[in-house]
Design a protein around this motif. Sequence first.
Motif, PDB file in Angstrom:
ATOM      1  N   UNK A   1      41.203  65.752  24.334  1.00 53.23           N
ATOM      2  CA  UNK A   1      40.461  64.798  25.153  1.00 53.23           C
ATOM      3  C   UNK A   1      40.737  65.003  26.633  1.00 53.23           C
ATOM      4  N   UNK A   2      41.976  65.316  26.971  1.00 48.30           N
ATOM      5  CA  UNK A   2      42.328  65.464  28.387  1.00 48.30           C
ATOM      6  C   UNK A   2      41.787  66.755  28.976  1.00 48.30           C
ATOM      7  N   UNK A   3      41.274  67.659  28.139  1.00 45.91           N
ATOM      8  CA  UNK A   3      40.739  68.929  28.622  1.00 45.91           C
ATOM      9  C   UNK A   3      39.233  69.061  28.394  1.00 45.91           C
ATOM     10  N   UNK A   4      38.597  67.977  27.967  1.00 44.63           N
ATOM     11  CA  UNK A   4      37.161  68.026  27.699  1.00 44.63           C
ATOM     12  C   UNK A   4      36.404  67.382  28.854  1.00 44.63           C
ATOM     13  N   UNK A   5      35.470  68.129  29.424  1.00 48.37           N
ATOM     14  CA  UNK A   5      34.668  67.664  30.544  1.00 48.37           C
ATOM     15  C   UNK A   5      33.193  67.775  30.164  1.00 48.37           C
ATOM     16  N   UNK A   6      32.355  67.090  30.955  1.00 56.43           N
ATOM     17  CA  UNK A   6      30.920  67.211  30.731  1.00 56.43           C
ATOM     18  C   UNK A   6      30.190  67.348  32.062  1.00 56.43           C
ATOM     19  N   UNK A   7      29.075  68.062  32.013  1.00 59.04           N
ATOM     20  CA  UNK A   7      28.228  68.266  33.180  1.00 59.04           C
ATOM     21  C   UNK A   7      27.019  67.364  33.026  1.00 59.04           C
ATOM     22  N   UNK A   8      26.880  66.374  33.906  1.00 59.58           N
ATOM     23  CA  UNK A   8      25.879  65.325  33.733  1.00 59.58           C
ATOM     24  C   UNK A   8      24.526  65.724  34.317  1.00 59.58           C
TER      25      UNK A   8
ATOM     26  N   UNK B   1      23.040  64.219  36.546  1.00 60.32           N
ATOM     27  CA  UNK B   1      23.082  63.981  37.996  1.00 60.32           C
ATOM     28  C   UNK B   1      23.850  65.076  38.729  1.00 60.32           C
ATOM     29  N   UNK B   2      24.339  66.083  37.987  1.00 57.47           N
ATOM     30  CA  UNK B   2      25.023  67.189  38.614  1.00 57.47           C
ATOM     31  C   UNK B   2      26.502  66.988  38.822  1.00 57.47           C
ATOM     32  N   UNK B   3      27.074  66.014  38.129  1.00 51.88           N
ATOM     33  CA  UNK B   3      28.509  65.747  38.258  1.00 51.88           C
ATOM     34  C   UNK B   3      29.277  66.412  37.106  1.00 51.88           C
ATOM     35  N   UNK B   4      30.476  66.855  37.429  1.00 59.55           N
ATOM     36  CA  UNK B   4      31.412  67.327  36.436  1.00 59.55           C
ATOM     37  C   UNK B   4      32.462  66.247  36.275  1.00 59.55           C
ATOM     38  N   UNK B   5      32.607  65.711  35.084  1.00 58.17           N
ATOM     39  CA  UNK B   5      33.503  64.575  34.899  1.00 58.17           C
ATOM     40  C   UNK B   5      34.214  64.673  33.557  1.00 58.17           C
ATOM     41  N   UNK B   6      35.282  63.905  33.418  1.00 62.46           N
ATOM     42  CA  UNK B   6      35.993  63.883  32.151  1.00 62.46           C
ATOM     43  C   UNK B   6      35.098  63.253  31.092  1.00 62.46           C
ATOM     44  N   UNK B   7      35.192  63.749  29.903  1.00 63.65           N
ATOM     45  CA  UNK B   7      34.319  63.275  28.814  1.00 63.65           C
ATOM     46  C   UNK B   7      35.076  62.259  27.981  1.00 63.65           C
ATOM     47  N   UNK B   8      35.270  61.089  28.537  1.00 65.12           N
ATOM     48  CA  UNK B   8      35.981  60.024  27.825  1.00 65.12           C
ATOM     49  C   UNK B   8      35.486  58.697  28.368  1.00 65.12           C
ATOM     50  N   UNK B   9      34.822  57.924  27.534  1.00 67.23           N
ATOM     51  CA  UNK B   9      34.181  56.705  28.020  1.00 67.23           C
ATOM     52  C   UNK B   9      34.451  55.546  27.102  1.00 67.23           C
TER      53      UNK B   9
END
Length: 337
Positions: free
Chosen positions: A320-327, A329-337
Motif C-alpha cells: 500500500x505504501x508503494x502504490x500510486x495512481x495517475x489521476x 487531473x494529471x496528479x500522481x498520488x498515493x493510492x489509498x483512500x
Amino acid sequence: DDHSKLDELSALGEHLARLQEKLPPEKVRLIRRDVHDGIVGARNRGVQEARFPIVIILDSHAEVTPGWLEPLVGRIAEDRTRVVVPNIVPIHIDTLKHEGGNTWPPLRGAFNWRLSFTIWPADGRLDILEPQVDKRCSAIKSPVMPGGLFAMDRAYFLELGMYDPEIKYYGAEHVEMSFRVWTCGGSMEIAPCSHIGHIYREFDRFGVDPQLGGVDISAVLDRNDARVAEVWLDDYKDIFFKFRPNRGDLGDLAPRRALREKLQCKPFRWFLDEVVRDMYVPDVDASRGALTAGSADLCVDTENRNDGAVALAPCRHESQSQTFEFTSAGYLQRSWH
C-alpha cells in the motif's frame, strides 16, 4: 448476553443480583440470546426489549462520567430524529485512567472509501449547531458515528429499520447506520458535554472468542462492508470495490434496498454534497502501480505517511505504501483512500 461462553461471564448472574439489591425492581434485566453472531443482533434485540422512549447503546468496555446523560437525551427531546454521540474519552487499558478527551478544536466523524471510520476537523462555522451557547459546548454536526456509543429515540431506531441483521460479528454497522440516518431524514451530532470513557483494546477481539474457531473473520468483515456499499453508495460503490475487490456472497440485499425505497432516502451524492461536503472522490479507472527508481529493486515509498517527503525502499509487491495512481487531473498520488 450474546450467547457467550467466556469463562468470566459465569459470574454475571451473581453480579446482576448484587445490583438488583440496590435498584428498583427490574431496573436491570438480563436477556440471553440463543445465537452468537455479534453486536448487531445483540443491539437489535436490546432495543426491541427496551421499555423507555430513548435507548442508549454503550460498549461493555465503556465508563460513564457525572453529567453524561442529560446532553444526550436533551438534544433528542428537542428533535426525535437526532442521533447523538458522546465525547469519547480514551481509557488506558493498563491503568484505567482517562486520557485526553479535549473537545476543542472540534472534530467530526467521517469515512474513507474502504468504509473505515476516520476523524476530520469540524468546520467552526458550518458544523456548530447551537449558536446560542458557547461554541465549546455546542453540539457538532458529524457525518459518521465512531461505533458503539450513541443515544437515539427508540421508535425512530425501529422506524429506520434497526441495524442490518445480516451484518455479522462486528464492523460496518456504524457506517451503515450513519448513511441511513442522514439520507433517510435524520441527523447525527456529537455532544461535547457528555463524556464517556472507552477502552481501545490492544488484542484480537475475535481471537479470544472460543465460539469463532474456524470462522474466517476477514471474509465476514469484507462481506459486511460490501453489503453497505451495494445498498447505499449508488454508483460510488465502484470506488469501494476498486480498493476492496472481494465480491463474495453478500446474502439477500433485497430487504435493505426495499427499506431504502420505503423510507424515500436521498441519493448518496446528496450525502457527499450536503453532509460530508469536502470528501475527495478518487477516479475509478486511474492507472495504478509502483514507481521504480532506476531498477526494479527500489520503489518510491510513502512509509504510510499522509504527507511529507517520500523515500526509497526495496520493492514489495502490492504494498500500500508503494502504490500510486495517475489521476484524470494529471496528479500522481498515493493510492489509498
